[in-house]
Design a protein around this motif. Sequence first.
Motif, PDB file in Angstrom:
ATOM      1  N   TYR A 111      21.054  15.944 -13.766  1.00 44.28           N
ATOM      2  CA  TYR A 111      19.630  15.777 -13.446  1.00 44.28           C
ATOM      3  C   TYR A 111      19.309  14.307 -13.178  1.00 44.28           C
ATOM      4  O   TYR A 111      18.564  13.969 -12.249  1.00 44.28           O
ATOM      5  CB  TYR A 111      18.751  16.264 -14.597  1.00 44.28           C
ATOM      6  N   VAL A 112      19.874  13.430 -14.011  1.00 44.12           N
ATOM      7  CA  VAL A 112      19.638  11.991 -13.846  1.00 44.12           C
ATOM      8  C   VAL A 112      20.186  11.520 -12.499  1.00 44.12           C
ATOM      9  O   VAL A 112      19.526  10.739 -11.790  1.00 44.12           O
ATOM     10  CB  VAL A 112      20.285  11.203 -15.002  1.00 44.12           C
ATOM     11  N   LEU A 113      21.372  11.991 -12.136  1.00 41.54           N
ATOM     12  CA  LEU A 113      21.944  11.633 -10.829  1.00 41.54           C
ATOM     13  C   LEU A 113      21.066  12.126  -9.687  1.00 41.54           C
ATOM     14  O   LEU A 113      20.893  11.436  -8.670  1.00 41.54           O
ATOM     15  CB  LEU A 113      23.349  12.230 -10.698  1.00 41.54           C
ATOM     16  N   PHE A 114      20.498  13.321  -9.841  1.00 40.51           N
ATOM     17  CA  PHE A 114      19.613  13.886  -8.822  1.00 40.51           C
ATOM     18  C   PHE A 114      18.415  12.949  -8.597  1.00 40.51           C
ATOM     19  O   PHE A 114      18.071  12.610  -7.457  1.00 40.51           O
ATOM     20  CB  PHE A 114      19.132  15.262  -9.278  1.00 40.51           C
ATOM     21  N   TYR A 115      17.771  12.533  -9.690  1.00 37.88           N
ATOM     22  CA  TYR A 115      16.610  11.634  -9.589  1.00 37.88           C
ATOM     23  C   TYR A 115      17.016  10.244  -9.109  1.00 37.88           C
ATOM     24  O   TYR A 115      16.264   9.576  -8.401  1.00 37.88           O
ATOM     25  CB  TYR A 115      15.903  11.541 -10.939  1.00 37.88           C
ATOM     26  N   LEU A 116      18.209   9.803  -9.521  1.00 32.89           N
ATOM     27  CA  LEU A 116      18.681   8.484  -9.095  1.00 32.89           C
ATOM     28  C   LEU A 116      18.843   8.443  -7.579  1.00 32.89           C
ATOM     29  O   LEU A 116      18.403   7.492  -6.911  1.00 32.89           O
ATOM     30  CB  LEU A 116      20.022   8.196  -9.781  1.00 32.89           C
ATOM     31  N   LEU A 117      19.450   9.482  -7.018  1.00 35.46           N
ATOM     32  CA  LEU A 117      19.630   9.549  -5.565  1.00 35.46           C
ATOM     33  C   LEU A 117      18.301   9.750  -4.851  1.00 35.46           C
ATOM     34  O   LEU A 117      18.083   9.223  -3.753  1.00 35.46           O
ATOM     35  CB  LEU A 117      20.598  10.689  -5.213  1.00 35.46           C
ATOM     36  N   ALA A 118      17.382  10.500  -5.495  1.00 34.49           N
ATOM     37  CA  ALA A 118      16.065  10.725  -4.882  1.00 34.49           C
ATOM     38  C   ALA A 118      15.222   9.462  -4.862  1.00 34.49           C
ATOM     39  O   ALA A 118      14.246   9.371  -4.103  1.00 34.49           O
ATOM     40  CB  ALA A 118      15.325  11.829  -5.640  1.00 34.49           C
ATOM     41  N   SER A 119      15.586   8.479  -5.705  1.00 31.04           N
ATOM     42  CA  SER A 119      14.828   7.218  -5.745  1.00 31.04           C
ATOM     43  C   SER A 119      15.207   6.276  -4.620  1.00 31.04           C
ATOM     44  O   SER A 119      14.548   5.242  -4.426  1.00 31.04           O
ATOM     45  CB  SER A 119      15.067   6.519  -7.096  1.00 31.04           C
ATOM     46  N   LEU A 120      16.274   6.605  -3.883  1.00 28.13           N
ATOM     47  CA  LEU A 120      16.719   5.748  -2.780  1.00 28.13           C
ATOM     48  C   LEU A 120      15.902   6.051  -1.524  1.00 28.13           C
ATOM     49  O   LEU A 120      16.410   6.519  -0.505  1.00 28.13           O
ATOM     50  CB  LEU A 120      18.210   5.969  -2.520  1.00 28.13           C
ATOM     51  N   THR A 121      14.640   5.781  -1.599  1.00 25.77           N
ATOM     52  CA  THR A 121      13.704   6.051  -0.495  1.00 25.77           C
ATOM     53  C   THR A 121      12.521   5.101  -0.604  1.00 25.77           C
ATOM     54  O   THR A 121      12.307   4.477  -1.647  1.00 25.77           O
ATOM     55  CB  THR A 121      13.231   7.510  -0.556  1.00 25.77           C
ATOM     56  N   SER A 122      11.780   5.005   0.461  1.00 22.84           N
ATOM     57  CA  SER A 122      10.619   4.097   0.440  1.00 22.84           C
ATOM     58  C   SER A 122       9.437   4.698  -0.300  1.00 22.84           C
ATOM     59  O   SER A 122       8.600   3.981  -0.847  1.00 22.84           O
ATOM     60  CB  SER A 122      10.205   3.751   1.875  1.00 22.84           C
ATOM     61  N   THR A 123       9.348   6.020  -0.317  1.00 24.83           N
ATOM     62  CA  THR A 123       8.271   6.719  -1.032  1.00 24.83           C
ATOM     63  C   THR A 123       8.891   7.789  -1.930  1.00 24.83           C
ATOM     64  O   THR A 123       9.638   8.642  -1.448  1.00 24.83           O
ATOM     65  CB  THR A 123       7.294   7.395  -0.050  1.00 24.83           C
ATOM     66  N   LEU A 124       8.601   7.733  -3.201  1.00 17.79           N
ATOM     67  CA  LEU A 124       9.180   8.694  -4.137  1.00 17.79           C
ATOM     68  C   LEU A 124       8.689  10.098  -3.816  1.00 17.79           C
ATOM     69  O   LEU A 124       7.493  10.313  -3.580  1.00 17.79           O
ATOM     70  CB  LEU A 124       8.805   8.325  -5.577  1.00 17.79           C
ATOM     71  N   PRO A 125       9.571  11.095  -3.789  1.00 16.00           N
ATOM     72  CA  PRO A 125       9.190  12.452  -3.361  1.00 16.00           C
ATOM     73  C   PRO A 125       8.233  13.154  -4.318  1.00 16.00           C
ATOM     74  O   PRO A 125       7.656  14.166  -3.945  1.00 16.00           O
ATOM     75  CB  PRO A 125      10.535  13.190  -3.272  1.00 16.00           C
ATOM     76  N   TRP A 126       8.085  12.648  -5.535  1.00 20.66           N
ATOM     77  CA  TRP A 126       7.153  13.265  -6.491  1.00 20.66           C
ATOM     78  C   TRP A 126       5.834  12.491  -6.580  1.00 20.66           C
ATOM     79  O   TRP A 126       5.068  12.686  -7.506  1.00 20.66           O
ATOM     80  CB  TRP A 126       7.807  13.364  -7.876  1.00 20.66           C
ATOM     81  N   GLU A 127       5.578  11.648  -5.598  1.00 25.65           N
ATOM     82  CA  GLU A 127       4.363  10.831  -5.653  1.00 25.65           C
ATOM     83  C   GLU A 127       3.140  11.587  -5.146  1.00 25.65           C
ATOM     84  O   GLU A 127       2.025  11.384  -5.657  1.00 25.65           O
ATOM     85  CB  GLU A 127       4.574   9.560  -4.827  1.00 25.65           C
ATOM     86  N   HIS A 128       3.305  12.463  -4.147  1.00 26.32           N
ATOM     87  CA  HIS A 128       2.160  13.128  -3.524  1.00 26.32           C
ATOM     88  C   HIS A 128       2.306  14.641  -3.551  1.00 26.32           C
ATOM     89  O   HIS A 128       3.415  15.183  -3.652  1.00 26.32           O
ATOM     90  CB  HIS A 128       2.009  12.672  -2.061  1.00 26.32           C
ATOM     91  N   CYS A 129       1.176  15.315  -3.436  1.00 28.84           N
ATOM     92  CA  CYS A 129       1.165  16.761  -3.223  1.00 28.84           C
ATOM     93  C   CYS A 129       1.372  17.039  -1.720  1.00 28.84           C
ATOM     94  O   CYS A 129       1.555  16.106  -0.934  1.00 28.84           O
ATOM     95  CB  CYS A 129      -0.161  17.364  -3.682  1.00 28.84           C
ATOM     96  N   GLY A 130       1.321  18.314  -1.335  1.00 30.16           N
ATOM     97  CA  GLY A 130       1.442  18.657   0.082  1.00 30.16           C
ATOM     98  C   GLY A 130       2.845  19.000   0.522  1.00 30.16           C
ATOM     99  O   GLY A 130       3.078  19.232   1.714  1.00 30.16           O
ATOM    100  N   ASN A 131       3.800  19.001  -0.393  1.00 23.94           N
ATOM    101  CA  ASN A 131       5.168  19.406  -0.052  1.00 23.94           C
ATOM    102  C   ASN A 131       5.303  20.923  -0.180  1.00 23.94           C
ATOM    103  O   ASN A 131       4.455  21.589  -0.759  1.00 23.94           O
ATOM    104  CB  ASN A 131       6.156  18.705  -0.980  1.00 23.94           C
ATOM    105  N   TRP A 132       6.411  21.467   0.345  1.00 20.12           N
ATOM    106  CA  TRP A 132       6.556  22.925   0.353  1.00 20.12           C
ATOM    107  C   TRP A 132       6.629  23.513  -1.051  1.00 20.12           C
ATOM    108  O   TRP A 132       6.299  24.689  -1.255  1.00 20.12           O
ATOM    109  CB  TRP A 132       7.780  23.339   1.164  1.00 20.12           C
ATOM    110  N   TRP A 133       7.067  22.709  -2.026  1.00 21.01           N
ATOM    111  CA  TRP A 133       7.182  23.238  -3.393  1.00 21.01           C
ATOM    112  C   TRP A 133       5.877  23.134  -4.192  1.00 21.01           C
ATOM    113  O   TRP A 133       5.779  23.675  -5.281  1.00 21.01           O
ATOM    114  CB  TRP A 133       8.304  22.513  -4.149  1.00 21.01           C
ATOM    115  N   ASN A 134       4.883  22.423  -3.663  1.00 25.13           N
ATOM    116  CA  ASN A 134       3.619  22.254  -4.396  1.00 25.13           C
ATOM    117  C   ASN A 134       2.739  23.494  -4.290  1.00 25.13           C
ATOM    118  O   ASN A 134       2.807  24.253  -3.323  1.00 25.13           O
ATOM    119  CB  ASN A 134       2.856  21.032  -3.873  1.00 25.13           C
ATOM    120  N   THR A 135       1.894  23.699  -5.301  1.00 27.91           N
ATOM    121  CA  THR A 135       0.942  24.813  -5.335  1.00 27.91           C
ATOM    122  C   THR A 135      -0.478  24.280  -5.172  1.00 27.91           C
ATOM    123  O   THR A 135      -0.696  23.065  -5.083  1.00 27.91           O
ATOM    124  CB  THR A 135       1.053  25.572  -6.669  1.00 27.91           C
TER     125      THR A 135
END
Length: 636
Positions: A139-163
């Motif tokens: 899980y930590v590796l998953f988040y570590l790799l997801a942090s390699l971006t200009s905008t964190l994927p858990w910062e905003h709503c509006g993604n396909w997984w959001n309700t």
Amino acid sequence: MKKLQGAHLRKPVTPDLLMTPSDQGDVDLDVDFAADRGNWTGKLDFLLSCIGYCVGLGNVWRFPYRAYTNGGGAFLVPYFLMLAICGIPLFFLELSLGQFSSLGPLAVWKISPLFKGAGAAMLLIVGLVAVYYNMIIAYVLFYLLASLTSTLPWEHCGNWWNTDLCLEHRGSTDGNGALPLNLTSTVSPSEEYWSRYVLHIQGSQGIGSPGHIRWNLCLCLLLAWVIVFLCILKGVKSSGKVVYFTATFPYLILLMLLVRGVTLPGAWKGIQFYLTPQFHHLLSSKVWIEAALQIFYSLGVGFGGLLTFASYNTFHQNIYRDTFIVTLGNAITSILAGFAIFSVLGYMSQELGVPVDQVAKAGPGLAFVVYPQAMTMLPLSPFWSFLFFFMLLTLGLDSQFAFLETIVTAVTDEFPYYLRPKKAVFSGLICVAMYLMGLVLTTDGGMYWLVLLDDYSASFGLMVVVITTCLAVTRVYGIQRFCRDIHMMLGFKPGFYFRACWLFLSPATLLALLVYSIVKYQPSVYGSYRFPAWAELLGILMGLLSCLMIPAGMLVAVLREEGSLWERLQQASRPTMDWGPSLEENRTGMYVATLAGSQSPKPLMVHMRKYGGITSFENTAIEVDREIAEEEESMM
């Protein structure tokens, strides 16, 4: 005069019996030495490995939460008291057993074969923990790799997984500061990212229907096991070098997070919430039990890791000093981690306009929901997120190294002629087997299985193992004999403090913990999900299995002996003939010439006849021999 100077500067001659196998070159040896199993190659390898093993994820996501819910600063009183009564003595006992014998958790029970089942129980517990602990690293590796971006994927709503319940929890402000948010009927983007994207828990209807394998998690788990395998490939020789980075770098990141946290607006609010003493909590037995549990699990006593690491030490390594360095360092790290966590939570509560207790969580909820959400509120959020998860990665890997090394060492010590030459292959097979066992944790409902393993694999079973170990060493083997062994090894006997703890205080404290955990038993839950009865029964059986290994081991040991039942029990409880220091030059008194193939006379006498004079440790050997002779005379 020059000849005298030359003689003085000449390299001193090392006595044969004091030379290690590597010192003796190509000389044929009649006995197998401990060097065959490998040794630490650097002076700090052992100390850093112990620090890395003890300072783990629990220091970051369990201690701060336990502290603030159990009296804040007042919690430190029972915490340090339980450290003195339970933590330090049991830590020193386990290190002493491993270093004196140079054996792993199974073979060390040559000290009393009747209790070898306790070693088997250790292996079962550490095996189950290693399976799910590496999933947390995935899980930590998953988040570590997801942090390699200009905008964190858990910062905003509006993604396909959001309700539709998703709301970006950022406090709106007026002229007087943050307006409070109503968080009860909404869900933060970080929470939905964790539950609906990473775990995809909506794809499972419970622990009985785990759903499909999440291939991104499956690959992260594979990467975690590959990293672990490469680091333990050559045993302690390779892992002992890796810990120079993994045991020290987290402190640098923790310091950076601490400095960043305390400089945030509202940080003092969180720190105050974390440490404000509430001394009335000390009247509650729950607080004292929580302190003992934190010490017990944080130091990793009973998992076999400490015993395994100490077994690779030289015979006279000062583990007495190392015990205090590691245990006190672990406690101080936990307190510092609390400052780093709660300073950020204080800032987060001010930004949202809600009390700190509404944003404070423990366990995965803190690491994968609350803290990532707090990171999105900071400038350069991907950078701070990467640092945080990299710290968690290094903290987790050290503990995982210890778990795997414990299993590999224990089995190879039981079958040295077959497995030691193929230790790397055997380590690889263990990693593959555990990866396959952990695949169920990568499914949609994998978190349910992880919670079940976390709640039961190392609960009451681990306490039973440690109580058994403590009683077997101090009562069956004998406290006097054990203290004499330590005297032979370190040059001094443990004082009244250690004896009192080993004989009475530590076992009594652990027994109280065991009774409390049984009386206050609560079924496992994950959020609003309650586990079915069969899952609870499976968890209880998981804990009972490790306990049942102890009487099963006793039965096997008794059946191997001859005579009446009482004679069999007596014979099985005595140390084996080859119990003692692994190198013959360290075997004095009752341990002389008891190794297989031993033909040499008393090592100390040989040394004195050939070279004259004695060292401090040989002086200790004389004292030990004198004590044994006096005891034998008094018995006659």
